[in-house]
Each structure stands twice: as C-alpha cells, then as structure tokens.
Scaffold this motif. Structure first.
Motif, PDB file in Angstrom:
ATOM      1  N   LEU A 136       0.813  -1.225   0.000  1.00 52.92           N
ATOM      2  CA  LEU A 136       0.000   0.000   0.000  1.00 52.92           C
ATOM      3  C   LEU A 136       0.842   1.269   0.000  1.00 52.92           C
ATOM      4  N   SER A 137       2.168   1.129   0.055  1.00 53.06           N
ATOM      5  CA  SER A 137       3.017   2.317  -0.074  1.00 53.06           C
ATOM      6  C   SER A 137       3.027   2.825  -1.514  1.00 53.06           C
ATOM      7  N   GLU A 182       1.024  -8.610  -8.535  1.00 48.79           N
ATOM      8  CA  GLU A 182       1.729  -9.602  -9.356  1.00 48.79           C
ATOM      9  C   GLU A 182       2.854  -8.943 -10.141  1.00 48.79           C
ATOM     10  N   SER A 183       2.573  -7.765 -10.700  1.00 46.98           N
ATOM     11  CA  SER A 183       3.606  -7.067 -11.474  1.00 46.98           C
ATOM     12  C   SER A 183       4.795  -6.706 -10.599  1.00 46.98           C
ATOM     13  N   ARG A 184       4.528  -6.197  -9.417  1.00 46.38           N
ATOM     14  CA  ARG A 184       5.607  -5.713  -8.555  1.00 46.38           C
ATOM     15  C   ARG A 184       6.422  -6.852  -7.946  1.00 46.38           C
ATOM     16  N   CYS A 191       8.931  -2.257 -12.720  1.00 48.60           N
ATOM     17  CA  CYS A 191       8.210  -1.377 -11.793  1.00 48.60           C
ATOM     18  C   CYS A 191       9.095  -0.393 -11.052  1.00 48.60           C
ATOM     19  N   GLY A 192      10.370  -0.337 -11.380  1.00 49.29           N
ATOM     20  CA  GLY A 192      11.267   0.641 -10.765  1.00 49.29           C
ATOM     21  C   GLY A 192      11.326   0.496  -9.254  1.00 49.29           C
ATOM     22  N   ASN A 193      11.224   1.633  -8.557  1.00 55.10           N
ATOM     23  CA  ASN A 193      11.334   1.645  -7.091  1.00 55.10           C
ATOM     24  C   ASN A 193      10.141   1.000  -6.396  1.00 55.10           C
ATOM     25  N   ASN A 194       9.072   0.724  -7.146  1.00 56.22           N
ATOM     26  CA  ASN A 194       7.882   0.131  -6.549  1.00 56.22           C
ATOM     27  C   ASN A 194       7.891  -1.398  -6.602  1.00 56.22           C
TER      28      ASN A 194
END
Length: 615
Positions: A136-137, A182-184, A191-194
């Motif tokens: 949730l961040s 799922e992507s992260r 997704c870079g920093n996420n």
C-alpha cells in the motif's frame, strides 16, 4: 521456486461466484484496465488473473473476516500474526541490503511454544499480510484499496450487493489490485522503485528473541505474540519519527478509542511533507478552543492549485488524530449530494430527493437564497415578521423531505448509504469539502450552515428518520481556488461560520526547494534554484497581466523536475536544453490556455534558460 501468487482457482462464494476473475484484451469489452505496471503484458493478450489469496488477505487486513490479525513494521522489517488452525502463524519479513526481503516463519501455540513452519498455500497468507504496508506504499495500490474498501466490508451472501454493477466494479478493482501486486513481485524489473522482491528459496524459523521488536508503525489489529522492545539509547529522531510524534499531538480527546477500521482511516503525514506554519496554527486553535462554549471546528483554505491546500487539510486532521475524508464539489453539486444516496430494494427507479421536494411543493435552494421571505411563506403559510435566515429555511426544507421519506417506508423499501460528510458529522471525523467555489448554486453551501454550527442547532434529519446531531469533534475544512475562472464567492452567512480563513500562497522558495529535494532528490541544486525562480516569475507575471485561465505553482514545479530527471537519464546530467524543453509542457502551456498569453509569459522562462537553437 515457491510462488506467493499462485492462481489456486478457488471459486469465490456467495454472490461473488459470478464475478469475472480473468480478463483478456482480445475478448474484453467495457472500461477495464489492469494495473499500470501490467499494461504492456495486457496488450500482448496475457491473461490478467484475480488472485484468490489476495481477497482473503484483504479481508483479513481490513478486519472484516473472522480472523484476528496484527500487522506492523519496524525500521527494517514487516511483521504479521494470524490464526493457523489451533495456533498463531508468525511472519517476519526482514529487509536485506539490496532492498529484498527474506522470510522467517513459525507457528506458536497458547503456551508460547514456537514450531517450524514451511512456506505453503496456507502460510503464504501470513507473508502477504505482512507485505500489506509495503504493497500500500504504492500510490496506485493505495488508490485501488481505498476504492474497494467498502466492498471489503460486505458479506458475500448479504444484501449489500444490490446490483450486478457492484459485483462487476469490485471484480475489476480486485483484479487491478491483483495485477498491481503480481507485477511488482513477479515482474519487478518493470516497476522501478515500486518493485517488491521476496526471497522464497529459503525460509528461516522465528525465534523467541525475534518476538521482541521495536515497532515503527502499527497498521492493523493488536499484537498477542509480539512485544515491544524499548531502545537502550536515545537515537536522533528520523524525519519519519518526527512526523509520527506530531501526528495526534493536538488530539481533542487523548482517551478516545478507535476501532481497527477507524485506525486505518486516521490521516497520516508523508515523511517528505514540509509542514507550513498554518497547519500547526489551525490544529492548535481547533484544539485549544475546545475550552470555550462554541469551539472552532471549521476552516477555509483559499489559494491557487498546487499551493498545498488539500495536503494541509490532511496534515491538520493528522495533527488532530482524526480519521479523514473528503468530497470534491462540481458546478452541479446540490445540497442533497452531501446527505447520501438511497437505493431501491426492488426494481423501482432510484429515488430523487429533488423530485420529492417538488412533490411536496417546497422551495429549492435558489428560491430560498434569492427570495427568503417568499420561501418562508411557502414553507409556513404566513409572511415572516423579520427577514428569515436562508440556512434555517434550507434546513427546514431538507428536514421535511427526509421525514417524508421516512414516513413512506424508506427504511423498508430502500437502502440508505450515508455520505462521507454525514459519517464525519455523526462519528466526529475530519472532512474536507474541496472546490466549494465551483458550485454554481449559492444555496448549496448555505444549506450546510446547520452542520457548521457548534451549538445545539447542529443537526440534520436522514431519510431513515434518524436525526443526526453533529459530534463535538467533527472538523470541517473547505478548500477553493478562488482566483480561477468559474469560481464563485461564498455566501456571507457561510463565510461567517468559518472559524478562520487562510489565504494560501505558493510556498516560499526555500520550502519549495526542501520539498523537491525530499520527494525527488533532484540532482542539481543550482539549476533547481533557477527553476523555482521561473515558477515565481511566471506566477507573478500572470497576476500582473490578469491572466487567470491557467496555473503555475508547486505542482507544476514538481512535474517539471520529474520530466527533466527522466529525460536526462541517457545523458547522465541535467542539461539546460532539457530544462527548457520540459518547461514548455510542464509549466508554460499550463500557465494559460491561450497561446498568445503563453507567448507573453515566455520571457519569465528565457531569462533563466535560453531557448535551444532548434526550437
């Protein structure tokens, strides 16, 4: 390698059994979109699957399942407790130097005996529960969670699911949330920093010493097995700790107890937030005025877009320790929009409060504001002895409509869903009413006068017949862009009920710079100083020339900085050419919607950054 997100193909129960759980771009119709991180795979016709484990974890996290749970974070880990058969599953996700997490698992019985636990279909729910604060961040995940929050409170067999649209909407939201996670986790490199990286190749066992931890933040439930460890030395506070100490500093009632659901709604202040003076000033005035007969509970924040009005309202609610909510007005907003919605329990048409008002031959808000004496005569059948107060007349009109609804069996034939404003008034929450200046009907704001009062008249009747009296801690903040086209002035009677009015200008240059550095870590401070000078120069030039159809403030600056950083990645440094080019789309073309006005303002940019030869 064990996957936390296997699609176990468990059928959803009750009314959710008809919910769509797999979406394909080749067969899809409608407005479905997956998570932004999954769009490329979606366009390649990769199926977007709803993870059933996600639904169970969401219900547990929100506290609407039958399971007890606890979720918290420390400085370097995320932890959770949840039942597993006749024991409690303990999960610890420790953060490694590379940013990934490794798992520690165990079950613990009622005698506090720890036993080894393996990673499997059941224990992965504990891992996902511990991951929720990290999930949730992400801004997108938090937005989806907020949208489906109410759905998560509904039982799968209950009558809450009134329409198929409810199930369809929830199915899309749950799928979007699943594809975000799922992507992260699975495609984190996109997704870079996420991105979220969890090492599932090796699981360690939780030890007794691991159960004593220094909690940074609690998110859900109450710890039964974890216990807090006191620090032996007083370390220098981090920015996050400073902010955490401010949250709730001005609480009205330190002894007030919130439910787990309410705790999740309590406003939080981002660690990167640079707090303006007006935020603490308003919170202190709200708090300290409680000693007087009619305490201050309403404020009005005026200012251009991007000056921090909404962030300021959220920060005020956080300092007060209140759950927060908001409603965004539009030109067609009516007084009944603030009360809630009524849904029929049969195939009959949706109820219109305005239609009932017309049936009862009651005046509308415009009639009351522009001809209060005539409206009084319509309501009471006699001429008034003095000029009546429009707010009182609107309250009487609304009261009669609501009582008529109740007398006609609304409770039996309809389901009433209260608005965020009514909920805030009833339970004592903070609530922001955004863009009040866009409302074209002046009587709408006047109709809120009753709820703005702090005395005995602060009440309103609901269509159920229930009379809501405003909670003494209910706090309202109005915000508006007062200088833009299409905005209207508030009626004086409404303005009179504002305890204070603050005009919010662009933050000082120093505050802008601190905020950009905290949020973006912009790599060239010298260029950033010149970019801030441009923002101020464009804003001042627009005011001097009377150009008021655009915006130029902090939000434009942040977008400009982000675009510049992204475009400069191939170069490895910030070039003045890129700064100029990104300014056109992120700043100048937003300063006015007319090209001739943009041309007039260009000198504010070129004095700092010369135009490249090829432009």
């Amino acid at each position: 390698m064990f996957s936390l997100l296997n699609f176990d193909n468990v059928e959803f129960a009750g009314k959710l059994s008809a919910m769509q759980t797999i979406f394909n771009s080749s067969t899809l119709s409608g407005n479905y979109k997956p998570s932004k991180y999954a769009e490329k795979r979606f366009l390649r016709n990769v199926p977007m699957r709803t993870m059933d484990v996600i639904y169970e974890v969401l219900k547990t996290y929100k506290g609407t399942s039958t399971l007890d749970r606890y979720v918290a974070t420390t400085s370097q880990s995320a932890i959770s407790e949840m039942p597993l058969e006749d024991k409690t599953l303990i999960t610890i996700l420790n953060k490694k130097k590379d940013g990934s997490y490794y798992i520690k698992l165990a079950t613990i019985d009622e005698n506090d005996i720890l036993m080894k636990a393996d990673l499997n279909a059941k224990t992965k729910q504990g891992v996902m529960l511990a991951l929720m604060p990290i999930i949730l961040s992400d801004e997108e995940a938090k937005d989806i969670y907020d949208k489906m929050s109410t759905f998560l409170e509904w039982d799968v067999d209950a009558d809450d699911w009134l329409f198929n649209d409810h199930i369809t909407d929830f199915g899309i939201l749950l799928n979007q949330f699943s594809t975000n996670i799922e992507s992260r986790i699975t495609y984190g490199y996109e997704c870079g920093n996420n991105a979220i990286s969890v090492d599932t190749t090796k699981v360690s066992m939780v030890k007794q010493a691991d159960l004593k931890v220094q909690i940074s933040q609690e998110y859900a439930g109450t710890a039964k097995k974890f216990s807090k460890k006191e620090s032996k030395r007083k370390a220098k506070q981090t920015e996050e700790e400073v902010i955490a100490n401010l949250e709730g500093k001005y609480t009205y009632n330190p002894n007030r107890v919130y439910t787990d659901e309410e705790k999740n709604l309590i406003a939080k202040i981002p660690a990167s937030y640079v707090m303006p003076k007006f935020v603490t000033e308003i919170a202190e005035l709200f708090k300290e005025s409680s000693a007087f007969p009619s305490p201050m509970r309403v404020a009005y924040l005026l200012g251009a877009a991007g000056t921090g009005k909404t962030e300021g309202a959220n920060a005020i609610f956080a300092l007060l320790g209140l759950p927060g909510g908001h409603y965004t007005c539009n030109p067609n907003t009516e007084i009944f929009d603030f009360i809630g919605q009524v849904f029929p329990n049969t195939d009959s048409d949706v109820v219109s409060f305005s239609e009932i008002r017309e049936q009862l031959k009651l005046p509308n808000t415009d009639d009351i504001v522009y001809d209060p004496e005539g409206a009084y005569e319509t309501l009471y059948g006699k001429r008034p002895e003095t000029i009546p107060e429009p707010g009182d007349l609107i309250l009487e009109m609304v009261d009669r409509v609501m009582k008529h609804m109740a007398s006609q069996g609304a409770v039996k034939n309809f389901t009433y869903v209260e608005s965020g404003l009514i909920r805030a008034a009833r339970l004592g929450y903070g609530f922001e009413i955004q863009e009040i200046g866009t409302v074209l009907r002046p009587g709408v704001a006047v109709g809120l006068n009753a709820l703005l009062e702090t005395g005995g008249n602060a009440y309103i009747t609901l269509p159920t017949g229930e009379v809501i009296k405003k909670h003494p801690e209910a706090t309202f903040i109005f915000t508006s862009n007062d200088e833009y086209e299409g905005t209207c002035n508030l009626n004086q009677s409404v303005l009179d009920r504002m305890a204070m009015v603050y005009r919010i200008d662009n933050p000082p240059k120093k505050a802008m710079k601190e905020r950009i550095m905290a949020r973006l870590s912009f790599p060239d401070e010298a260029i950033l100083d010149r970019m801030i000078d441009v923002i101020y120069a464009v804003s001042e030039a627009a005011k001097e020339r009377g150009i008021n159809d655009g915006v130029c403030g902090y939000r434009s600056l942040e977008n400009w900085c982000m675009a510049t950083m992204i475009k400069s990645k191939p170069l490895g440094y910030i070039s003045e050419k890129l700064v100029y080019q990104t300014a056109i789309q992120c700043v100048m073309n937003k300063a006015s919607q007319k090209q001739e006005y943009v041309d007039e303002l260009m000198s504010s940019l070129t004095v700092q950054f010369s135009a490249p030869n090829n432009i």
